[in-house]
Motif scaffolding. Structure first.
Motif, PDB file in Angstrom:
ATOM      1  N   CYS A  93       0.833  -1.213   0.000  1.00  0.00           N
ATOM      2  CA  CYS A  93       0.000   0.000   0.000  1.00  0.00           C
ATOM      3  C   CYS A  93       0.862   1.255   0.000  1.00  0.00           C
ATOM      4  N   SER A  97       1.107   4.221  -2.832  1.00  0.00           N
ATOM      5  CA  SER A  97       0.909   5.647  -2.530  1.00  0.00           C
ATOM      6  C   SER A  97       2.058   6.505  -3.034  1.00  0.00           C
ATOM      7  N   ARG A 168      -3.310   9.023  -3.393  1.00  0.00           N
ATOM      8  CA  ARG A 168      -2.046   8.640  -2.747  1.00  0.00           C
ATOM      9  C   ARG A 168      -2.205   8.604  -1.214  1.00  0.00           C
ATOM     10  N   THR A 169      -2.855   9.605  -0.683  1.00  0.00           N
ATOM     11  CA  THR A 169      -3.091   9.639   0.759  1.00  0.00           C
ATOM     12  C   THR A 169      -4.000   8.489   1.185  1.00  0.00           C
ATOM     13  N   TRP A 171      -4.171   5.442  -0.131  1.00  0.00           N
ATOM     14  CA  TRP A 171      -3.395   4.206  -0.037  1.00  0.00           C
ATOM     15  C   TRP A 171      -2.478   4.211   1.186  1.00  0.00           C
ATOM     16  N   LEU A 172      -1.970   5.374   1.544  1.00  0.00           N
ATOM     17  CA  LEU A 172      -1.172   5.474   2.763  1.00  0.00           C
ATOM     18  C   LEU A 172      -2.042   5.201   3.988  1.00  0.00           C
TER      19      LEU A 172
END
Length: 418
Positions: A93, A97, A168-169, A171-172
């Motif tokens: 993950c 990201s 992206r955030t 997935w983080l």
């Protein structure tokens, strides 16, 4: 149902271990990753076919790796192995990201498919199959309900998160959920002990009637012996039918909807019926497996999806979509149960991790190949209705072949008893 409630009460910790793993395997499942398909294509300037190609390569690579890593669960505790898998999925993950090019995207997809779809489910099902004998069917079916739970809840959370977070955030954040929430639950619940309806949990009775009482093989087979066993080869067509056919039809669902003249919104709504049928089927078959054994129901559990394919092949009314989903759900609900409970019944429990990782890899290869195979036939002017008819015929033939494998198994049982 009272047996189920009593079993759940006695085994809540270990069942929660399996449920948690199958639920959060969603992070590596196709339906979940597809929610970010547009973002991935736009960010890396990929066409639909290019993104599909990257995804297929990642999926096939994960299947090959799974055969090597999956067997390691036979050499360590399921809790420690599950912790490794959770950390691996969280790492994937993070890579997703921070992906800055197509190569990193492919690496992220590879990790998501390997640790999510592959090893999270593999760990849960292998643990249930190994820890339980008399209640193996119930344990696998209950742990497997995590899959539809994840399908029902997680997409909604993703859509909600998308309103306030960029991809992206997001997935983080998924990585954080795995480390902060899922990992502690797995470490706690994995220490639970199986509590079956009777004693004799190792499945072995003094009178040697293990095959009929505990549904566990009289000796442990290695993967090499399994590959040489004629029963395994005869059962492969049945084992691979559901992942191959459902993936092919679902992947080309837009073609199906356009051909039938259905509304895409209506077709999407029928997935709730699919999930409900799969859940009910898994719970019912779990009890049936404990009562008569997996081998006995193996040749028949695909008749639901066969009937569904006949409906697709012959009916154009919108109601056919719902009927297909319900019938297909009956068979899909039994897929994880049957293919997890079958191997210890045929080949013992010592090498179940290695055997299941091998067969799971075969299933993943089938899911990777069916979109291309269906697409090639569609490009050749074969209609989805005709393809559905072919699928129904294939299932009937494969089920007939499975009957021969069952007879061979019964004969082997009889010879061993004598």
């Amino acid at each position: 149902m009272s047996n189920y409630f009593s079993f759940i009460k006695k085994n809540i910790r270990l069942l929660s271990f399996g449920f948690t793993l199958t639920c959060f395997s969603a992070f590596g499942q196709t339906f979940f990753i597809a929610l970010f398909g547009a973002e991935f294509r736009n960010e890396f300037d990929l066409s639909n076919s290019q993104f599909g190609g990257v995804y297929s390569i990642a999926t096939l690579s994960s299947a090959l790796t799974l055969m090597g890593i999956g067997r390691l669960i036979d050499r360590t505790s399921h809790t420690r192995f599950a912790a490794f898998v959770c950390c691996g999925l969280a790492t994937a993950c993070v890579v997703a990201s921070s992906a800055s090019n197509v190569l990193m995207l492919g690496l992220a997809l590879y990790g998501l498919r390997l640790f999510g779809q592959g090893l999270m489910t593999h760990t849960a099902m292998t643990t249930m199959a190994r820890c339980y004998d008399r209640d193996r069917g119930k344990s696998i079916s209950l742990a497997g309900t995590g899959v539809p739970a994840g399908e029902a809840v997680l997409p909604f959370l993703v859509v909600s998160a998308a309103a306030i977070l960029d991809w992206r955030t997001a997935w983080l954040a998924f990585a954080g959920v795995l480390v902060i929430f899922v990992l502690p639950i797995v470490l706690f619940t994995g220490s639970g002990k199986p509590n079956e309806s009777e004693s004799d949990t190792d499945g072995r009775s003094r009178d040697g009637a293990i095959q009929r009482r505990g549904f566990t093989a009289s000796r442990d087979f290695t993967t090499a012996e399994v590959l040489r066993d004629l029963r395994f080869l005869l059962l492969l067509p049945v084992f691979l039918a559901t992942p191959f056919i459902t993936t092919g039809i679902m992947f080309h669902q837009v073609v199906l909807v356009e051909e039938k003249g259905w509304s895409l919104a209506w077709y999407a709504a029928t997935f709730s019926g699919f999930a409900a049928a799969a859940t009910v089927s898994a719970i019912y078959l779990g009890t049936l497996v404990d009562r008569i054994g997996t081998v006995s129901i193996l040749p028949f559990y695909l008749l639901g999806i066969a009937a569904g394919c006949v409906v697709l092949a012959t009916v154009d009314h919108p109601a056919a979509a719902l009927l297909f989903m319900l019938l297909a759900g009956v068979s899909v609900g039994g897929q994880m149960l049957v293919t997890s409970a079958l191997w210890p019944e045929l080949y013992g429990r010592k090498h179940i991790g290695a055997i299941r990782s091998m067969t799971t890899a075969m299933m993943i290869v089938a899911t990777a190949g069916s979109p291309f195979a269906f697409g090639w036939l569609i490009d050749g002017a074969v209609t989805m209705s005709t393809l559905a008819g072919y699928c129904a015929l294939y299932i009937l033939v494969a089920s007939a072949v499975a009957v021969a494998a069952v007879k061979r198994h019964r004969n082997a049982e009889l010879q061993h008893a004598l």
